[in-house]
Design a protein around this motif. Structure first.
Motif, PDB file in Angstrom:
ATOM      1  N   UNK A 138       0.837  -1.206   0.000  1.00  0.00           N
ATOM      2  CA  UNK A 138       0.000   0.000   0.000  1.00  0.00           C
ATOM      3  C   UNK A 138       0.870   1.254   0.000  1.00  0.00           C
ATOM      4  N   UNK A 139       1.934   1.244   0.775  1.00  0.00           N
ATOM      5  CA  UNK A 139       2.836   2.395   0.795  1.00  0.00           C
ATOM      6  C   UNK A 139       3.471   2.632  -0.567  1.00  0.00           C
ATOM      7  N   UNK A 140       3.841   1.562  -1.247  1.00  0.00           N
ATOM      8  CA  UNK A 140       4.428   1.692  -2.581  1.00  0.00           C
ATOM      9  C   UNK A 140       3.413   2.232  -3.570  1.00  0.00           C
ATOM     10  N   UNK A 141       2.174   1.764  -3.480  1.00  0.00           N
ATOM     11  CA  UNK A 141       1.123   2.277  -4.365  1.00  0.00           C
ATOM     12  C   UNK A 141       0.842   3.754  -4.085  1.00  0.00           C
ATOM     13  N   UNK A 142       0.856   4.143  -2.810  1.00  0.00           N
ATOM     14  CA  UNK A 142       0.687   5.569  -2.480  1.00  0.00           C
ATOM     15  C   UNK A 142       1.789   6.402  -3.130  1.00  0.00           C
ATOM     16  N   UNK A 193       3.415   5.738  -5.809  1.00  0.00           N
ATOM     17  CA  UNK A 193       3.279   5.723  -7.267  1.00  0.00           C
ATOM     18  C   UNK A 193       2.084   6.540  -7.753  1.00  0.00           C
ATOM     19  N   UNK A 194       0.953   6.414  -7.066  1.00  0.00           N
ATOM     20  CA  UNK A 194      -0.301   6.949  -7.608  1.00  0.00           C
ATOM     21  C   UNK A 194      -1.014   7.932  -6.680  1.00  0.00           C
ATOM     22  N   UNK A 195      -0.415   8.247  -5.532  1.00  0.00           N
ATOM     23  CA  UNK A 195      -1.089   9.104  -4.575  1.00  0.00           C
ATOM     24  C   UNK A 195      -1.866   8.279  -3.572  1.00  0.00           C
ATOM     25  N   UNK A 196      -2.358   8.914  -2.538  1.00  0.00           N
ATOM     26  CA  UNK A 196      -3.024   8.181  -1.457  1.00  0.00           C
ATOM     27  C   UNK A 196      -4.249   7.410  -1.935  1.00  0.00           C
ATOM     28  N   UNK A 197      -4.359   6.167  -1.478  1.00  0.00           N
ATOM     29  CA  UNK A 197      -5.574   5.402  -1.729  1.00  0.00           C
ATOM     30  C   UNK A 197      -6.608   5.717  -0.670  1.00  0.00           C
ATOM     31  N   UNK A 198      -7.757   5.132  -0.799  1.00  0.00           N
ATOM     32  CA  UNK A 198      -8.802   5.334   0.202  1.00  0.00           C
ATOM     33  C   UNK A 198      -9.424   3.994   0.570  1.00  0.00           C
ATOM     34  N   UNK A 235      -8.469   1.169  -2.042  1.00  0.00           N
ATOM     35  CA  UNK A 235      -8.713   1.369  -3.466  1.00  0.00           C
ATOM     36  C   UNK A 235      -7.939   2.578  -3.973  1.00  0.00           C
ATOM     37  N   UNK A 236      -7.334   2.425  -5.163  1.00  0.00           N
ATOM     38  CA  UNK A 236      -6.711   3.537  -5.885  1.00  0.00           C
ATOM     39  C   UNK A 236      -7.442   3.664  -7.226  1.00  0.00           C
ATOM     40  N   UNK A 237      -8.112   4.776  -7.397  1.00  0.00           N
ATOM     41  CA  UNK A 237      -8.835   5.025  -8.648  1.00  0.00           C
ATOM     42  C   UNK A 237      -7.857   5.672  -9.629  1.00  0.00           C
ATOM     43  N   UNK A 238      -7.448   4.927 -10.649  1.00  0.00           N
ATOM     44  CA  UNK A 238      -6.421   5.410 -11.582  1.00  0.00           C
ATOM     45  C   UNK A 238      -6.998   5.664 -12.973  1.00  0.00           C
ATOM     46  N   UNK A 239      -8.288   5.859 -13.027  1.00  0.00           N
ATOM     47  CA  UNK A 239      -8.917   6.056 -14.349  1.00  0.00           C
ATOM     48  C   UNK A 239      -8.480   7.345 -15.016  1.00  0.00           C
ATOM     49  N   UNK A 240      -8.128   8.345 -14.233  1.00  0.00           N
ATOM     50  CA  UNK A 240      -7.789   9.648 -14.818  1.00  0.00           C
ATOM     51  C   UNK A 240      -6.289   9.898 -14.910  1.00  0.00           C
ATOM     52  N   UNK A 241      -5.476   8.883 -14.616  1.00  0.00           N
ATOM     53  CA  UNK A 241      -4.026   9.075 -14.714  1.00  0.00           C
ATOM     54  C   UNK A 241      -3.573   9.036 -16.164  1.00  0.00           C
TER      55      UNK A 241
END
Length: 569
Positions: free
Chosen positions: A545-549, A551-556, A563-569
Motif C-alpha cells: 500500500x505504501x508503494x502504491x501511495x 506511485x499513484x497518490x493516497x488510496x482510500x 482502493x486507488x482510482x487510476x482512471x484519470x491518470x
C-alpha cells in the motif's frame, strides 16, 4: 457370471462404495462441517481450482469459449487448455458451483472423485483380478487413499479424479475381443480424461504400454496383437477428430507455450521416499525421511516401510504368476523414474543423475513432474495388495490375525483429516458488486499482492465475483515473457511496475519510487487498461500500500479494502 450371482454382488458393492464415501467424508470432514467457510491450511492451488470451477460456470452462463480465459492476465488472456482447467469436471459441476459457490463445489468434487476412484478400482479388481470382494475393497482403498491421490484432496481435484484409469486399462485389454466397438468406447474415455487431466492420461498410456509389452513377451498368444492394434487405431482416429481443435488451441493458440520450466523437475521422490510416510499420514512422525515443511501434495511415492515390505513379500511369494510379475515390474520402473533428474538422499543432492534425466528433454516429458510418475506405482501397489489378501489361505480362526496384519500395514500410511483455516471474508466492495461501477468493458483491475501460490488473495477475490472481474495479473502457466511458443513460466510477463510491487512484497518494506517509476507505472497501467487497484487492509499488505501511495497518490479505504482510482491518470 450369471444373473443370480450378479444380483448377489450388488449389496456388497453398495456397502463397498458407501465405505469409500465415508472415508472421503472423514478426510474432508473439517471442510464439509462448515461448507464454503474453511480452506486447507495452505490454500495455494485450491484457490486456483476454485477459480477454474467459477470460470467453467461462467462459461455455461455466458456460452463463452472455455479454452481461453480472458479474465486473467489482461489484455493477453490465458490459454485454458495449457492450464489445468479440468473442464471435464468443472463443467458437469457447474450447477453446484452456480447454486452453492466454488468452495462447496470443490469439497463435493473431492469427495466424489476420491470415492469414485476407489469404486472403479474395486470394480476392476473384484470383477477381473481377485475372487475376494474384501481383497478388492482393500485394493480400492489403497488406490484412492494412497498419498498420490489423497494428498491432492487439499489442492487438485483433477488428480483425485483417477476414476477413469482402471476403466481405461480394462478397455485396452478388451480391444482384443472387439476392436471397433472397444476402440470407440476407449476413445470416449480418453477424450474425457484429456479434459480432466492430461498428465494422468499420459502416465496411464505409458504404464499400460509397458504392462502390455511385458505381457506380450510372456504370453504372446493371449494378446491378439492385430486386434489390439486395430482397436487402438480406431481410438486414435476418433480422438484425433474430437480433440483436433482443443489440442490445436493448447499448442498453437493464444498463450501457448512449449516445454516446462526447470522448477517442474524439482518435484521428485527422494531415495528414501518410498519407505517413508507422507506428511499427511498417520505415522509421519516415524518416517525415516521427513521433507521440510511446505508443499505436501507432491509426495506421491511415500507408502511407508510396512506397506513396501508387504508388497515385496507378495511379489516374491507370487512371482510365478504372470500378472504379479508384470504389475510389479511396471510399478518398479515408474517408482524409479519418479526419483527425477538428480537423485537425492535425505533431501540432499547425491550428484548422481537419475534415469528420468534420459527422458526429461523429450516432448511431453519436459512438462511432467517426475514425482507424479509415482501415480503408476500406486496403480501397481493397489492390485498387488488385493492379490496378496486374496491368495492368503482361508484358515479357520485366523481371520482376526489377517485383519490385524492388513491394518498394521495400511493404517500407518493412511491420510489424516485435512487441516483447515477459516476462509477470510470477501470485502463488501467486491461481494456487493460495487466494483462494477468503476470498471468498463475491456478494463482491468489490479489486485496486490500480485497473485502467486503463496499470495492467493487476488485469485480468491476474483473467484468471488464469479470470475467476472478482469484481472491485470493472475496465477497461471503461460509463455515466458509473454512470448507465444517459449517455455512455460508461472504468471504474466513481468513489467517494471510489477518489480516495484514484488520488491515491497518480498522485503515487507515500502519500495523507493522515482519520477521515472511513476511515468513507467502510467504506461504499465495503460497496457493493462487498469481502472482501479485494490489491496487488503491490515499490516500484511502495508508495504504494498505504501508503494502504491508513492506511485499513484493516497488510496482510500472502502468496502473492506483499499482502493486507488487510476482512471484519470
Amino acid at each position: 457370471m450369471d444373473e443370480g450371482q450378479s444380483r448377489k454382488r450388488y449389496p456388497a458393492d453398495a456397502v463397498a462404495v458407501a465405505g469409500y464415501l465415508a472415508g472421503a467424508v472423514v478426510l474432508c470432514g473439517r471442510l464439509l462441517a462448515h461448507p464454503g467457510q474453511r480452506l486447507p491450511y495452505t490454500p495455494g492451488d485450491r484457490i486456483l481450482a476454485e477459480y477454474y470451477l467459477a470460470w467453467a460456470a461462467r462459461c455455461v452462463r455466458h456460452a463463452s469459449n472455455p479454452f481461453f480465459l480472458d479474465r486473467l492476465n489482461a489484455p493477453a488472456g490465458v490459454n485454458g487448455m495449457a492450464n489445468t482447467t479440468m473442464l471435464g469436471l468443472a463443467l458437469p459441476m457447474s450447477p453446484v458451483t452456480l447454486l452453492s459457490g466454488p468452495g462447496v463445489a470443490f469439497d463435493v468434487l473431492v469427495v466424489l472423485t476420491l470415492a469414485g476412484t476407489a469404486a472403479t478400482w474395486y470394480w476392476l479388481l473384484s470383477r477381473h483380478v481377485v475372487d475376494s470382494r474384501v481383497a478388492a475393497w482393500v485394493g480400492g482403498l489403497v488406490a484412492a487413499f494412497a498419498p498420490s491421490v489423497a494428498n491432492h484432496a487439499t489442492f487438485h481435484p483433477n488428480l483425485t479424479a483417477q476414476f477413469l484409469v482402471p476403466i481405461i486399462v480394462w478397455r485396452v485389454v478388451k480391444l482384443r475381443d472387439a476392436p471397433v466397438r472397444g476402440g470407440l468406447i476407449l476413445a470416449a474415455l480418453v477424450v474425457w480424461q484429456v479434459f480432466i487431466n492430461e498428465e494422468t492420461l499420459f502416465i496411464t498410456a505409458l504404464a499400460v504400454g509397458l504392462f502390455g509389452l511385458l505381457w506380450l513377451v510372456q504370453r504372446p498368444g493371449e494378446v491378439r496383437l492385430p486386434s489390439v492394434l486395430a482397436g487402438l487405431g480406431v481410438t486414435l482416429l476418433v480422438t484425433a477428430v474430437l480433440l483436433a481443435y482443443p489440442l490445436w488451441w493448447q499448442f498453437f493458440g493464444a498463450g501457448a507455450y512449449q516445454g516446462g520450466e526447470k522448477q517442474m523437475t524439482a518435484f521428485h521422490t527422494d531415495l528414501l521416499g518410498l519407505t517413508s510416510f507422507s506428511r499427511n499420514s498417520v505415522a509421519v512422525r516415524f518416517s525415516e525421511f521427513q521433507p521440510a515443511p511446505g508443499f505436501s501434495a507432491e509426495q506421491h511415492g511415500y507408502f511407508g516401510w510396512p506397506l513396501v515390505i508387504a508388497v515385496l513379500a507378495v511379489v516374491i511369494w507370487r512371482w510365478r504368476e504372470v500378472l504379479v510379475r508384470s504389475i510389479a515390474v511396471t510399478g518398479a520402473v515408474f517408482a524409479v523414474l519418479s526419483f527425477g533428474n538428480d537423485l537425492t538422499l535425505y533431501g540432499r543432492d547425491t550428484g548422481v543423475p537419475g534415469p528420468y534425466a534420459l527422458l526429461s528433454g523429450l516432448p511431453l516429458f519436459d512438462t511432467l513432474l517426475p514425482t507424479r510418475l509415482g501415480e503408476a506405482a500406486t496403480w501397481a501397489v493397489a492390485p498387488l495388495v488385493a492379490i496378496g489378501i486374496d491368495r492368503l489361505p482361508a484358515v479357520a480362526g485366523l481371520r482376526v490375525l489377517k485383519l490385524g496384519l492388513v491394518a498394521a500395514v495400511l493404517v500407518p500410511a493412511a491420510p489424516v483429516p485435512i487441516k483447515v483455516i477459516d476462509r477470510p471474508a470477501i470485502p463488501s466492495f467486491l461481494a456487493s458488486g460495487e466494483w462494477r461501477s468503476y470498471v468498463k468493458a475491456q478494463e482491468s483491475v489490479m489486485i496486490v499482492p500480485l497473485a502467486t501460490f503463496e499470495h492467493w488473495t487476488a485469485m480468491s477475490w476474483a473467484t468471488a465475483t464469479g470470475a467476472d472481474l478482469r484481472m491485470s495479473h493472475g496465477y497461471f502457466l503461460g509463455p515466458a515473457n509473454g512470448v507465444k511458443g517459449s517455455h512455460a513460466t508461472v504468471g504474466p510477463a513481468v513489467r517494471p511496475t510489477d518489480r516495484l510491487i514484488n520488491t515491497a512484497t518480498g522485503t515487507h518494506q515500502v519500495t523507493t519510487v522515482t519520477d521515472a517509476d511513476r511515468e513507467q507505472a502510467r504506461l504499465d497501467l495503460a497496457y493493462w487498461r487498469t481502472s482501479i487497484i485494490l489491496a487488503p487492509t491490515g499490516d500484511g499488505a502495508a508495504a504494498e500500500r505504501g508503494t502504491l501511495d508513492a506511485l499513484f497518490g493516497p488510496g482510500r479505504q472502502v468496502g473492506g479494502l483499499w482502493l486507488w482510482d487510476v482512471r484519470n491518470l
